[in-house]
Design a protein around this motif. Structure first.
Motif, PDB file in Angstrom:
ATOM      1  N   TYR A  52       0.893  -1.094  -0.001  1.00 61.25           N
ATOM      2  CA  TYR A  52       0.113   0.089   0.042  1.00 61.25           C
ATOM      3  C   TYR A  52       0.781   1.087  -0.038  1.00 61.25           C
ATOM      4  O   TYR A  52       0.627   2.378  -0.847  1.00 61.25           O
ATOM      5  CB  TYR A  52      -0.833   0.055   1.045  1.00 61.25           C
ATOM      6  CG  TYR A  52      -2.050   0.990   1.373  1.00 61.25           C
ATOM      7  CD1 TYR A  52      -2.742   1.314   0.262  1.00 61.25           C
ATOM      8  CD2 TYR A  52      -2.224   1.876   2.388  1.00 61.25           C
ATOM      9  CE1 TYR A  52      -3.647   2.360   0.386  1.00 61.25           C
ATOM     10  CE2 TYR A  52      -3.308   2.868   2.570  1.00 61.25           C
ATOM     11  CZ  TYR A  52      -3.879   3.221   1.416  1.00 61.25           C
ATOM     12  OH  TYR A  52      -4.568   4.171   1.411  1.00 61.25           O
ATOM     13  N   VAL A  69      -1.678   3.193   6.494  1.00 61.66           N
ATOM     14  CA  VAL A  69      -0.468   2.405   6.310  1.00 61.66           C
ATOM     15  C   VAL A  69      -0.090   1.984   7.444  1.00 61.66           C
ATOM     16  O   VAL A  69       0.570   1.022   7.615  1.00 61.66           O
ATOM     17  CB  VAL A  69       0.809   3.432   5.963  1.00 61.66           C
ATOM     18  CG1 VAL A  69       2.123   2.897   6.054  1.00 61.66           C
ATOM     19  CG2 VAL A  69       0.375   3.826   4.382  1.00 61.66           C
ATOM     20  N   SER A 101       6.855  10.624   2.065  1.00 62.21           N
ATOM     21  CA  SER A 101       7.205   9.553   1.032  1.00 62.21           C
ATOM     22  C   SER A 101       8.417   8.763   1.668  1.00 62.21           C
ATOM     23  O   SER A 101       8.437   7.601   1.155  1.00 62.21           O
ATOM     24  CB  SER A 101       7.855  10.281   0.036  1.00 62.21           C
ATOM     25  OG  SER A 101       6.959  11.360  -0.710  1.00 62.21           O
ATOM     26  N   LEU A 142       1.098   4.258  -2.664  1.00 58.44           N
ATOM     27  CA  LEU A 142       0.825   5.790  -2.361  1.00 58.44           C
ATOM     28  C   LEU A 142       1.991   6.664  -2.887  1.00 58.44           C
ATOM     29  O   LEU A 142       1.708   7.649  -3.198  1.00 58.44           O
ATOM     30  CB  LEU A 142       0.797   5.867  -0.972  1.00 58.44           C
ATOM     31  CG  LEU A 142      -0.568   5.316  -0.461  1.00 58.44           C
ATOM     32  CD1 LEU A 142      -0.860   5.358   1.307  1.00 58.44           C
ATOM     33  CD2 LEU A 142      -1.841   6.239  -0.803  1.00 58.44           C
ATOM     34  N   ALA A 151       0.556   7.374  -6.231  1.00 63.44           N
ATOM     35  CA  ALA A 151      -0.837   7.900  -6.239  1.00 63.44           C
ATOM     36  C   ALA A 151      -0.340   9.564  -5.744  1.00 63.44           C
ATOM     37  O   ALA A 151      -1.113  10.337  -6.410  1.00 63.44           O
ATOM     38  CB  ALA A 151      -1.513   7.394  -5.379  1.00 63.44           C
ATOM     39  N   MET A 152       0.067   9.686  -4.685  1.00 64.34           N
ATOM     40  CA  MET A 152       0.495  11.139  -4.013  1.00 64.34           C
ATOM     41  C   MET A 152       0.727  12.183  -5.228  1.00 64.34           C
ATOM     42  O   MET A 152      -0.008  13.208  -5.214  1.00 64.34           O
ATOM     43  CB  MET A 152       1.591  11.118  -2.825  1.00 64.34           C
ATOM     44  CG  MET A 152       0.852  10.412  -1.545  1.00 64.34           C
ATOM     45  SD  MET A 152       1.763  10.767  -0.189  1.00 64.34           S
ATOM     46  CE  MET A 152       3.338  10.317  -0.816  1.00 64.34           C
ATOM     47  N   VAL A 154      -3.939   8.601   4.905  1.00 65.74           N
ATOM     48  CA  VAL A 154      -3.203   7.549   4.553  1.00 65.74           C
ATOM     49  C   VAL A 154      -2.033   7.141   5.228  1.00 65.74           C
ATOM     50  O   VAL A 154      -1.647   5.770   5.421  1.00 65.74           O
ATOM     51  CB  VAL A 154      -2.552   7.840   2.985  1.00 65.74           C
ATOM     52  CG1 VAL A 154      -3.602   8.375   2.029  1.00 65.74           C
ATOM     53  CG2 VAL A 154      -1.526   9.427   3.093  1.00 65.74           C
ATOM     54  N   THR A 155      -1.490   7.986   6.157  1.00 67.82           N
ATOM     55  CA  THR A 155      -0.422   7.727   7.117  1.00 67.82           C
ATOM     56  C   THR A 155      -1.128   6.653   8.319  1.00 67.82           C
ATOM     57  O   THR A 155      -0.770   5.568   8.530  1.00 67.82           O
ATOM     58  CB  THR A 155       0.048   8.980   7.980  1.00 67.82           C
ATOM     59  OG1 THR A 155       0.657   9.557   7.036  1.00 67.82           O
ATOM     60  CG2 THR A 155       1.185   8.230   9.062  1.00 67.82           C
ATOM     61  N   PHE A 160       6.876   6.056   3.480  1.00 68.02           N
ATOM     62  CA  PHE A 160       6.169   4.828   2.607  1.00 68.02           C
ATOM     63  C   PHE A 160       7.019   4.036   2.014  1.00 68.02           C
ATOM     64  O   PHE A 160       6.846   2.856   1.625  1.00 68.02           O
ATOM     65  CB  PHE A 160       5.005   5.632   1.858  1.00 68.02           C
ATOM     66  CG  PHE A 160       4.024   6.243   2.474  1.00 68.02           C
ATOM     67  CD1 PHE A 160       3.648   6.025   3.511  1.00 68.02           C
ATOM     68  CD2 PHE A 160       2.973   7.071   1.883  1.00 68.02           C
ATOM     69  CE1 PHE A 160       2.549   6.756   4.369  1.00 68.02           C
ATOM     70  CE2 PHE A 160       2.112   7.724   2.321  1.00 68.02           C
ATOM     71  CZ  PHE A 160       1.751   7.340   3.662  1.00 68.02           C
TER      72      PHE A 160
END
Length: 421
Positions: free
Chosen positions: A4, A54, A321, A8, A11-12, A50-51, A324
């Motif tokens: 995931y 994740v 970033s 991201l 996607a971000m 999103v954080t 992730f």
């Protein structure tokens, strides 16, 4: 989580690019629909969401895996028809979860953030909740489980289904002809985000509009009724973390202060917005009575504040970033320590956007937190293995960030005070 996170990372920048493109297009066409501070608030909300995802900070009472293992009537191979069934099941489930989120007090808290922007644009699509810690509605995927749709099919379709809800958050696409009868379009979703009495609690569909037509919640956009966006109890802040918990905070306060025992329990599952009569009288809450006559939230700002906010946001994107891209190597509990830093970053600079008098304290807390990590570990979550010299650079940034934020806060306050005199 690792997969995931990698999705991201792609996607971000795509979402950010599209948001900025819409802002440019609005400027170019002379129809601006994206205010900078509102956009930054929306983007920051997306980062917190999103954080949280994740980090896996939520649990499901009933998992799809359990339902599939215990309730499947047949075993379905992962062929095209299976993916179609998964899509329809997710979309129908999404309709009901969305509708419930609007209709009951306690569940509205999980969705309020998405409607809190007083603009309607691609950025507001990224306003997503961090207040959902227990997912109750996996049960709506029961049809898919009964048909034996494999978990890996749901895992593929679910993120695609989610991302496909981004594009229709815009005022720049008008009617789309025959597609209006089948899928959710910008016109349909403008109605959903509007607070006009003609539009309230309509068009809950996520991809297909047919569910609204089937269950009686469809409303066409009217040429004579221009949509007004936001929520009827405006949040009056850019801070997405505050927004996420303000409604449930009001519910707890009302449940505590109401004199009636019955109201202390029923408030949670009453229709959204309902309050016990005694606390509504004693503790009135501002509500928009005339949707055509109210001032959008927009504290005074200046170039210094705007510039520093953008710098902080872009650096935040770099920090996110890195998290992730390195979830596995950072490991646990490191990822949760890192997540705390991300949330402190967002809280600090959105408090500054709000011109909160104690915003600098949150910034100091963030920088002390970060410097403590550097001091105790001698590193920044393994970054020295990628590039030497970054650790002292990060230490310098955190010190400068604290000093500059204090300066910006003081200068902005002086300027606003001078303008008010």
């Amino acid at each position: 989580m690792e997969t995931y996170g990698k999705i991201l990372l792609i996607a971000m920048p795509v979402f950010l690019g599209l948001v900025l493109l819409e802002k440019w297009y609005g400027w170019y066409r002379g129809k601006e629909t994206v205010r900078s501070m509102d956009m930054l608030s929306s983007l920051s909300s997306g980062i917190t969401n999103v954080t949280k995802d994740v980090l896996g900070l939520s649990i499901a009472i009933i998992s799809y895996h359990w339902m599939l293992a215990h309730l499947a009537l047949v075993q379905t191979p992962p062929v095209f028809l299976t993916y179609l069934i998964a899509f329809l099941a997710l979309d129908l489930s999404g309709y009901w979860v969305h509708r419930i989120s609007h209709e009951y007090n306690i569940f509205w808290n999980n969705h309020l953030i998405h409607h809190s922007s007083e603009d309607f644009n691609l950025a507001c699509a990224l306003r997503q909740s961090i207040s959902v810690f227990v997912r109750l509605f996996t049960v709506f995927l029961l049809p898919a489980a009964l048909l034996g749709v494999p978990e890996q099919v749901i895992a593929v379709v679910a993120p695609l289904h989610l991302f496909a809800q981004f594009w229709y958050h815009t005022e720049h696409i008008r009617r789309m002809g025959w597609l209006e009868k089948i899928i959710v379009t910008p016109s349909h979703h403008r109605v959903h985000h509007a607070i006009n009495k003609e539009y309230l609690d309509k068009n809950y569909g996520q991809i297909l509009i047919i569910w609204d037509k089937l269950f009686g919640t469809y409303q066409e956009e009217l040429e004579t009724v221009p949509a007004v966006y936001g929520i009827t109890r405006p949040v009056q802040t850019w801070n997405p973390i505050r927004i996420n918990f303000m409604h449930v905070g009001l519910l707890f306060r009302d449940a505590w202060y109401t004199r009636h025992l019955k109201d202390k329990f029923r408030i949670w599952l009453m229709p959204t917005g309902w309050r016990p009569a005694d606390v509504a009288e004693r503790f009135p809450v501002h509500k928009i009575e005339d949707v055509y006559r109210f001032d959008k939230y927009e504290p005074s700002t200046n170039r210094l504040l705007m510039g520093w906010t953008w710098i902080q946001f872009m650096l935040l994107l770099l920090f996110v970033s890195y998290l992730f891209a390195n979830i596995t190597s950072i490991g646990s509990p490191g990822i949760f320590v890192y997540g705390g830093f991300i949330f402190l970053c967002v809280y600090a600079f959105t408090e500054l956007m709000d011109l909160h008098p104690f915003a600098w304290i949150w910034e100091l807390l963030k920088d002390v937190y970060a410097c403590s990590v550097l001091y105790l570990t001698g590193d920044w979550f393994g970054i020295s293995a990628h590039a030497k010299g970054l650790v002292p650079s990060l230490a310098a940034y955190f010190i400068l960030s604290a000093l500059i934020t204090v300066f910006v806060s003081l200068q902005t306050k002086k300027r606003i005070t001078a303008l008010q005199l």
